[in-house]
Scaffold this motif. Structure first.
Motif, PDB file in Angstrom:
ATOM      1  N   LEU A   1       0.855  -1.192   0.000  1.00 47.65           N
ATOM      2  CA  LEU A   1       0.000   0.000   0.000  1.00 47.65           C
ATOM      3  C   LEU A   1       0.887   1.236   0.000  1.00 47.65           C
ATOM      4  O   LEU A   1       1.844   1.327   0.766  1.00 47.65           O
ATOM      5  CB  LEU A   1      -0.903   0.003   1.226  1.00 47.65           C
ATOM      6  CG  LEU A   1      -1.897  -1.160   1.339  1.00 47.65           C
ATOM      7  CD1 LEU A   1      -2.571  -1.157   2.697  1.00 47.65           C
ATOM      8  CD2 LEU A   1      -2.946  -1.071   0.226  1.00 47.65           C
ATOM      9  N   ARG A   2       0.583   2.193  -0.844  1.00 44.45           N
ATOM     10  CA  ARG A   2       1.450   3.361  -1.007  1.00 44.45           C
ATOM     11  C   ARG A   2       0.656   4.661  -0.841  1.00 44.45           C
ATOM     12  O   ARG A   2      -0.498   4.764  -1.263  1.00 44.45           O
ATOM     13  CB  ARG A   2       2.102   3.364  -2.394  1.00 44.45           C
ATOM     14  CG  ARG A   2       3.131   2.265  -2.607  1.00 44.45           C
ATOM     15  CD  ARG A   2       4.413   2.577  -1.846  1.00 44.45           C
ATOM     16  NE  ARG A   2       5.474   1.674  -2.223  1.00 44.45           N
ATOM     17  CZ  ARG A   2       5.722   0.515  -1.639  1.00 44.45           C
ATOM     18  NH1 ARG A   2       4.937   0.102  -0.641  1.00 44.45           N
ATOM     19  NH2 ARG A   2       6.726  -0.245  -2.022  1.00 44.45           N
ATOM     20  N   ARG A   3       1.299   5.647  -0.250  1.00 47.71           N
ATOM     21  CA  ARG A   3       0.745   7.002  -0.207  1.00 47.71           C
ATOM     22  C   ARG A   3       1.147   7.746  -1.469  1.00 47.71           C
ATOM     23  O   ARG A   3       2.235   7.542  -1.993  1.00 47.71           O
ATOM     24  CB  ARG A   3       1.256   7.746   1.022  1.00 47.71           C
ATOM     25  CG  ARG A   3       0.785   7.161   2.349  1.00 47.71           C
ATOM     26  CD  ARG A   3       1.337   7.941   3.522  1.00 47.71           C
ATOM     27  NE  ARG A   3       0.902   7.377   4.791  1.00 47.71           N
ATOM     28  CZ  ARG A   3      -0.230   7.707   5.414  1.00 47.71           C
ATOM     29  NH1 ARG A   3      -1.011   8.637   4.870  1.00 47.71           N
ATOM     30  NH2 ARG A   3      -0.564   7.150   6.556  1.00 47.71           N
ATOM     31  N   ASN A   4       0.268   8.595  -1.944  1.00 41.83           N
ATOM     32  CA  ASN A   4       0.564   9.447  -3.095  1.00 41.83           C
ATOM     33  C   ASN A   4       0.583  10.894  -2.612  1.00 41.83           C
ATOM     34  O   ASN A   4      -0.467  11.444  -2.261  1.00 41.83           O
ATOM     35  CB  ASN A   4      -0.495   9.268  -4.182  1.00 41.83           C
ATOM     36  CG  ASN A   4      -0.200  10.094  -5.423  1.00 41.83           C
ATOM     37  OD1 ASN A   4       0.768  10.860  -5.454  1.00 41.83           O
ATOM     38  ND2 ASN A   4      -1.029   9.936  -6.443  1.00 41.83           N
ATOM     39  N   PRO A   5       1.757  11.533  -2.562  1.00 43.06           N
ATOM     40  CA  PRO A   5       1.847  12.919  -2.065  1.00 43.06           C
ATOM     41  C   PRO A   5       0.946  13.887  -2.823  1.00 43.06           C
ATOM     42  O   PRO A   5       0.538  14.915  -2.274  1.00 43.06           O
ATOM     43  CB  PRO A   5       3.325  13.268  -2.263  1.00 43.06           C
ATOM     44  CG  PRO A   5       4.034  11.947  -2.318  1.00 43.06           C
ATOM     45  CD  PRO A   5       3.075  11.009  -2.952  1.00 43.06           C
ATOM     46  N   LYS A   6       0.620  13.549  -4.068  1.00 41.68           N
ATOM     47  CA  LYS A   6      -0.232  14.421  -4.881  1.00 41.68           C
ATOM     48  C   LYS A   6      -1.707  14.185  -4.588  1.00 41.68           C
ATOM     49  O   LYS A   6      -2.572  14.919  -5.088  1.00 41.68           O
ATOM     50  CB  LYS A   6       0.035  14.197  -6.365  1.00 41.68           C
ATOM     51  CG  LYS A   6       1.479  14.439  -6.777  1.00 41.68           C
ATOM     52  CD  LYS A   6       1.880  15.887  -6.581  1.00 41.68           C
ATOM     53  CE  LYS A   6       3.307  16.122  -7.086  1.00 41.68           C
ATOM     54  NZ  LYS A   6       3.725  17.536  -6.871  1.00 41.68           N
ATOM     55  N   ALA A   7      -2.014  13.133  -3.818  1.00 39.07           N
ATOM     56  CA  ALA A   7      -3.402  12.826  -3.460  1.00 39.07           C
ATOM     57  C   ALA A   7      -3.422  12.373  -2.009  1.00 39.07           C
ATOM     58  O   ALA A   7      -3.746  11.235  -1.697  1.00 39.07           O
ATOM     59  CB  ALA A   7      -3.963  11.754  -4.383  1.00 39.07           C
ATOM     60  N   ALA A   8      -3.069  13.308  -1.130  1.00 35.61           N
ATOM     61  CA  ALA A   8      -2.947  12.980   0.292  1.00 35.61           C
ATOM     62  C   ALA A   8      -4.276  12.547   0.898  1.00 35.61           C
ATOM     63  O   ALA A   8      -4.302  11.834   1.915  1.00 35.61           O
ATOM     64  CB  ALA A   8      -2.399  14.188   1.054  1.00 35.61           C
ATOM     65  N   GLN A   9      -5.395  12.940   0.284  1.00 36.33           N
ATOM     66  CA  GLN A   9      -6.708  12.588   0.824  1.00 36.33           C
ATOM     67  C   GLN A   9      -6.965  11.083   0.799  1.00 36.33           C
ATOM     68  O   GLN A   9      -7.842  10.595   1.515  1.00 36.33           O
ATOM     69  CB  GLN A   9      -7.818  13.319   0.060  1.00 36.33           C
ATOM     70  CG  GLN A   9      -7.999  12.901  -1.397  1.00 36.33           C
ATOM     71  CD  GLN A   9      -7.111  13.672  -2.356  1.00 36.33           C
ATOM     72  OE1 GLN A   9      -6.050  14.163  -1.960  1.00 36.33           O
ATOM     73  NE2 GLN A   9      -7.552  13.806  -3.596  1.00 36.33           N
TER      74      GLN A   9
END
Length: 374
Positions: free
Chosen positions: A212-220
């Motif tokens: 599972l990864r976070r996307n800094p451009k879609a923090a929501q």
């Protein structure tokens, strides 16, 4: 004639020097298969998915023809293909092409002078193997897609019906007071993830929590901004290909689905520290077969056509990304395709999308004259 080389699978490295076989023909045939196996292993090809089926096909053809490879002629192969088509109504063009390619590769191996099989056969049997597959007795490749035309992307209504049926199975099981509600909840989330990220079977069941990864451009989207795929489709002996698949806004409902599954459903399986996202009642990783069965159960409950399978969700994802007007390269990267032509095979845009595109282009071509009907 080229000299024999010390290549993996060369005849002099497989046959035992100085041994006189009581029945040399089957001994040499088995040595050929052993040598071909070594040659393929040297190229890092997989045993179960590639080498084993190829060996089985060669044995099957030899049994059908009742001849050894150094006796084969094109007529035997043509009779074999006719036999397969007449006895197996579901035998497809793509299956026939695979059979032809595998037998052609075996013939290329035993007729390559560097491996020495031609010299061995000439010395022992007075005959040499020849290439029996040519362009005039094999399928001509005129279409990029040769699969079952009934396999297609699902419509938006069919996707909704499938997911409603998957959710409905949970309530049905609960009302009957039977076991399986937890599994049904998992299967519902599983199928939605296949569609929302356009994943292949193995890619999804191979996911770990660490993917599972976070996307800094879609923090929501928090930790569900992307999936790191480690079990992508490999080719030509390469290891599984890796890629990152981003959560797109049109599919961001999947964030709540996966979050609910991980926080409310998965812990009830009692898997402890097991790394897999999709787990079983026995605290193991879900199999591809179980994923197929989950789709089939939902498809039947939704009364959808039998020819639709789990992979159709991937077709649907790619098609719908195109209809959402994502650039071709983005869709290709999301799907993990090496070539844009492969992505095009999966695409089956709807009439509604094409009409919308047509109206847009007409409005650009005739501004002030053509009005786009709403």
């Amino acid at each position: 004639m080229a000299e024999t080389a010390d290549l993996a699978g060369a005849a002099h490295l497989v046959l035992v020097d100085g041994v006189s076989y009581l029945d040399p023909a089957p001994a040499v045939f088995e040595a050929m298969l052993e040598g071909w196996t070594k040659q393929q292993r040297a190229r890092f090809l997989k045993w179960d998915g590639t080498i084993k089926p190829r060996l089985s096909l060669v044995r099957r053809f030899a049994e059908f023809s009742n001849l050894y490879p150094w006796q084969w002629q094109p007529a035997e192969f043509e009779a074999f293909m006719d036999h397969l088509q007449s006895r197996t109504p579901t035998f497809t063009v793509s299956s026939g092409r695979n059979y032809q390619n595998h037998l052609r590769m075996f013939c290329e191996y035993i007729t390559d002078p560097r491996y020495g099989w031609m010299a061995v056969c000439q010395q022992r049997f007075g005959e040499v193997p020849v290439q029996i597959l040519h362009e005039w007795n094999t399928v001509t490749h005129v279409s990029a897609y040769e699969g079952d035309p009934r396999r297609r992307p699902l419509t938006y209504d069919e996707i909704q019906a499938l997911f409603d049926a998957a959710d409905g199975r949970v309530e049905q099981i609960r009302k009957r007071g039977r076991k399986g509600a937890l599994t049904a909840m998992r299967d519902s989330a599983l199928l939605k993830a296949y569609y929302a990220y356009g994943l292949r079977r193995r890619e999804n069941v191979g996911l770990d929590l660490a993917d599972l990864r976070r996307n800094p451009k879609a923090a929501q989207y928090k930790r569900y901004g992307a999936l790191f795929i480690r079990w992508g489709k490999s080719s030509k002996g390469s290891p599984p290909k890796r890629r990152t698949v981003f959560t797109v806004p049109e599919m961001d409902w999947i964030v709540d689905v996966i979050d609910h599954y991980l926080t409310e459903v998965r812990p009830r399986f009692g898997v402890g520290t097991h790394p897999a996202i999709w787990v079983t009642e026995r605290s193991g990783r879900l199999s591809r077969r179980s994923a197929n069965e989950a789709f089939e159960a939902a498809r039947e409950a939704a009364d959808l056509p039998e020819e639709l399978d789990l992979h159709c969700l991937r077709h649907s994802y790619i098609t719908h990304l195109v209809e959402f007007d994502y650039p071709e390269r983005f869709v290709q990267d999301q799907a993990g395709h090496g070539y844009a032509s492969t992505t095009a095979i999966y695409t089956g845009v709807s009439d509604e999308y094409r009409n919308r595109l047509l109206h847009t282009k007409l409005g650009q071509r005739f501004p002030g004259i053509w009005e786009d009907p709403k």
